[in-house]
Enzyme design. Structure first.
Site, PDB file in Angstrom:
ATOM      1  N   CYS A 167     -33.498  -4.199 -11.605  1.00 16.51           N
ATOM      2  CA  CYS A 167     -34.676  -4.255 -12.421  1.00 16.51           C
ATOM      3  C   CYS A 167     -35.778  -3.158 -11.699  1.00 16.51           C
ATOM      4  CB  CYS A 167     -35.556  -5.512 -12.532  1.00 16.51           C
ATOM      5  SG  CYS A 167     -36.690  -5.702 -13.432  1.00 16.51           S
ATOM      6  N   CYS A 196     -38.699 -15.612 -10.051  1.00 17.55           N
ATOM      7  CA  CYS A 196     -38.498 -16.786  -9.128  1.00 17.55           C
ATOM      8  C   CYS A 196     -38.299 -16.017  -7.754  1.00 17.55           C
ATOM      9  CB  CYS A 196     -37.194 -17.732  -9.329  1.00 17.55           C
ATOM     10  SG  CYS A 196     -37.339 -18.436 -10.824  1.00 17.55           S
ATOM     11  N   ASP A 228     -50.520  -1.285 -14.340  1.00 15.07           N
ATOM     12  CA  ASP A 228     -48.947  -1.242 -14.238  1.00 15.07           C
ATOM     13  C   ASP A 228     -48.328  -1.138 -15.465  1.00 15.07           C
ATOM     14  OD1 ASP A 228     -47.697  -4.088 -14.634  1.00 15.07           O
ATOM     15  OD2 ASP A 228     -49.825  -4.058 -13.736  1.00 15.07           O
ATOM     16  N   CYS A 264     -36.344  -2.840 -21.115  1.00 14.67           N
ATOM     17  CA  CYS A 264     -37.427  -3.039 -21.832  1.00 14.67           C
ATOM     18  C   CYS A 264     -38.377  -1.787 -22.188  1.00 14.67           C
ATOM     19  CB  CYS A 264     -38.384  -3.978 -20.537  1.00 14.67           C
ATOM     20  SG  CYS A 264     -38.759  -3.228 -18.996  1.00 14.67           S
ATOM     21  N   CYS A 309     -37.138  -8.801 -22.005  1.00 12.97           N
ATOM     22  CA  CYS A 309     -35.918  -8.924 -21.080  1.00 12.97           C
ATOM     23  C   CYS A 309     -35.387 -10.258 -21.114  1.00 12.97           C
ATOM     24  CB  CYS A 309     -36.765  -9.052 -19.834  1.00 12.97           C
ATOM     25  SG  CYS A 309     -35.608  -9.184 -18.347  1.00 12.97           S
ATOM     26  N   TYR A 322     -44.197  -3.439 -10.432  1.00 11.44           N
ATOM     27  CA  TYR A 322     -44.874  -4.801 -10.417  1.00 11.44           C
ATOM     28  C   TYR A 322     -44.466  -5.943  -9.759  1.00 11.44           C
ATOM     29  CZ  TYR A 322     -47.479  -8.691 -12.518  1.00 11.44           C
ATOM     30  OH  TYR A 322     -48.304  -9.748 -12.712  1.00 11.44           O
ATOM     31  N   GLY A 353     -43.446 -16.727  -8.446  1.00 10.37           N
ATOM     32  CA  GLY A 353     -43.528 -17.970  -9.073  1.00 10.37           C
ATOM     33  C   GLY A 353     -44.333 -18.821  -8.616  1.00 10.37           C
ATOM     34  N   CYS A 385     -31.818  -1.037 -14.262  1.00  4.51           N
ATOM     35  CA  CYS A 385     -32.184  -1.584 -15.689  1.00  4.51           C
ATOM     36  C   CYS A 385     -33.645  -1.279 -16.262  1.00  4.51           C
ATOM     37  CB  CYS A 385     -32.057  -3.113 -15.645  1.00  4.51           C
ATOM     38  SG  CYS A 385     -32.038  -3.785 -17.335  1.00  4.51           S
ATOM     39  N   SER A 432     -52.245  -5.165  -9.353  1.00  2.00           N
ATOM     40  CA  SER A 432     -51.089  -4.376  -9.552  1.00  2.00           C
ATOM     41  C   SER A 432     -51.604  -2.986  -9.671  1.00  2.00           C
ATOM     42  CB  SER A 432     -50.411  -4.924 -10.656  1.00  2.00           C
ATOM     43  OG  SER A 432     -51.385  -5.190 -11.711  1.00  2.00           O
ATOM     44  N   ASN A 491     -32.535 -17.175  -8.698  1.00  2.00           N
ATOM     45  CA  ASN A 491     -33.422 -16.125  -9.447  1.00  2.00           C
ATOM     46  C   ASN A 491     -32.672 -15.126 -10.534  1.00  2.00           C
ATOM     47  OD1 ASN A 491     -35.022 -13.122  -8.178  1.00  2.00           O
ATOM     48  ND2 ASN A 491     -35.439 -14.127  -9.891  1.00  2.00           N
ATOM     49  N   GLY A 492     -33.112 -15.379 -11.603  1.00  2.39           N
ATOM     50  CA  GLY A 492     -32.707 -14.546 -12.880  1.00  2.39           C
ATOM     51  C   GLY A 492     -32.394 -15.417 -13.991  1.00  2.39           C
TER      52      GLY A 492
END
Length: 481
Positions: free
Chosen positions: A256, A20, A366, A456, A402, A262, A46, A453, A303, A120-121
């Site tokens: 992240c 988002c 990517d 992934c 994620c 990306y 988004g 983080c 990307s 956002n999250g």
């Protein structure tokens, strides 16, 4: 003839989806219009819904809808959003379905006045908190984790909105960059680990302030960058100025790393690092890790462009746009009943035989998530006459989902979690396959004094995941609108 969801079936099938984007404006006579411009700049984060809430003379005004910013807002909608303060949100659903009731910002009236929030999250303990709140009598109107925050807010006391918001957020766990609006204040807050970005800007013409997910929004809004909001920081903007608080216990920094690979727009700056430059350095690192005897370097647009440019520079090979992307394909399109092989990819990408025929081609993308689209792209390049296809990836193998705000498949659908690199190579049909290493990735983005983080890739989850790994997952395929 039949209609199919485009972005959930073709190119984006093999990418993580953006989460988002949030915007806040304080102290400008056209706050809603500026917020609209900021959302335009953050559209990549988004595309399912958009919304703006403004404040004027102690009242909140809202306009929200499904679709992209241009679909939701026109002159009529903006004219219904008066005042010098506003917040906005663009959404790709990560928690909660893609339906109108789940559009943001959320706005409420409660015992302390009016309050609106854009998030956002993703909160990893949202289900647990929701069960508790429902047992206490709470009635939820959405299935978003963000609504948990406002219910918690309604149950706490404090001298001001910042104190109350901090008390509510101390009960949640997960990723959140928030913009909040009251009758008198704009509030921004970033979770203690800083999973998602948030920046502060100053409007050049009015001296007002902007909060935004990325710096690229500041450029369009006529604002200058001031600084990043720090992990664990709560910032309150009012007529009295700016107040910064650190109400949360200290935690390690874990933004992240996929923002650099990306999610963020290439022209944004994250924590002092220019995203475009970082992506070129990633491509240069790929060239050192995976040199290939080849004739041309071709990105998978859009990307893969910056990384492919970096690879070409470091390897001395020519860079060519051997795949051309059609940017004007909508979210739905009509396919012929007897469509040919890889019809969906061909609608979005067209290979250029004059560049690819007879060539040894290095394709740079990517990421590979499911592997389905990567295989179709390799086939597309071969059909254009490529003699060899070498597929190189500017992220490490994606082996885990994620839980912190990115919409991903569960582990069973991640091709790198189920297969070796050699098996993935055979599945997508490439002559060779190479990923960047985590170590080389961090060197490229300049991580010496920053924490990221990378769960992934590494399975190192910095916060407990819901009921352990792979339990309740959010899916790429959404409910019908």
């Amino acid at each position: 003839m039949h209609i199919e969801r485009w972005e959930e079936q073709c190119i984006e099938d093999d990418h993580f989806h953006d989460e988002c984007g949030v915007i806040g404006v304080f102290g400008h006579p056209e706050a809603a219009n500026l917020t609209y411009l900021g959302l335009y700049a953050l559209q990549h984060r988004g595309q399912e819904s958009a919304g703006i809430v403004s404040e004027d003379q102690g009242k909140l005004f809202v306009q929200r809808g499904m679709g992209r910013v241009a679909d939701v807002f026109g002159l009529e909608q903006i004219s219904k959003l008066p005042g010098e303060q506003a917040i906005g949100h663009v959404r790709y659903s990560t928690a909660g379905g893609s339906v109108l009731r789940n559009t943001q910002p959320i706005f409420i009236n409660y015992r302390h006045g009016a309050f609106a929030v854009g998030h956002n999250g993703n909160l990893v303990n949202a289900d647990e908190l929701r069960v508790r709140l429902e047992q206490e009598g709470a009635i939820f109107h959405t299935d978003m984790d963000t609504e948990v925050i406002v219910h918690l807010l309604a149950r706490v006391s404090g001298d001001d909105p910042g104190t109350r918001l901090a008390a509510a957020l101390k009960q949640v766990s997960g990723a959140y960059s928030l913009v909040c609006l009251t009758e008198t204040r704009l509030i921004g807050v970033r979770d203690p680990m800083g999973f998602r970005p948030l920046v502060l800007g100053r409007l050049i013409d009015s001296g007002g302030f902007v909060l935004a997910s990325e710096t690229c929004a500041l450029d369009l809004m006529g604002a200058e960058f001031v600084r990043d909001i720090e992990p664990g920081e709560l910032i309150i903007i009012s007529r009295e100025g700016i107040e910064s608080r650190k109400p949360f216990a200290a935690s390690e920094r874990r933004m992240c790393v996929f923002e650099y690979i990306y999610f963020a727009r290439p022209d944004s700056v994250l924590d002092g690092t220019h995203v475009y430059s970082a992506r070129k350095r990633i491509g240069q690192a790929l060239a050192r890790l995976h040199p290939r005897e080849a004739d041309v370097v071709v990105p998978v647009p859009d990307s893969g462009v910056a990384a492919a440019m970096g690879y070409a520079e470091a390897s001395g090979l020519p860079f060519e746009l051997g795949l051309i992307r059609n940017h004007y394909v909508g979210r739905t399109f009509i396919q012929p009943a007897q469509r040919g092989r890889d019809f969906g990819v061909k609608v979005k990408l067209n290979a250029q035989p004059n560049i690819l025929h007879g060539k040894r081609v290095i394709l740079v993308d990517d990421s590979i998530v499911r592997g389905t689209t990567s295989a179709k792209i390799v086939n597309l390049v071969r059909a254009a006459g490529a003699r060899e296809v070498h597929f190189l990836v500017s992220s490490p193998p994606t082996t885990g989902p994620c839980y912190y705000g990115i919409d991903t498949p569960d582990r069973s659908q991640l091709i790198a979690a189920q297969h070796s690199i050699e098996e993935v190579r055979k599945i997508i049909g490439a002559d060779t396959l190479g990923y960047i290493s985590l170590e080389a990735l961090y060197a490229a983005v300049g991580s010496q004094d920053k924490g990221f983080c990378d769960a992934c890739f590494s399975d190192d989850y910095p916060l407990p995941t819901p009921e352990g790994h792979g339990s309740r997952q959010l899916h790429l395929l959404k409910e019908a609108k």
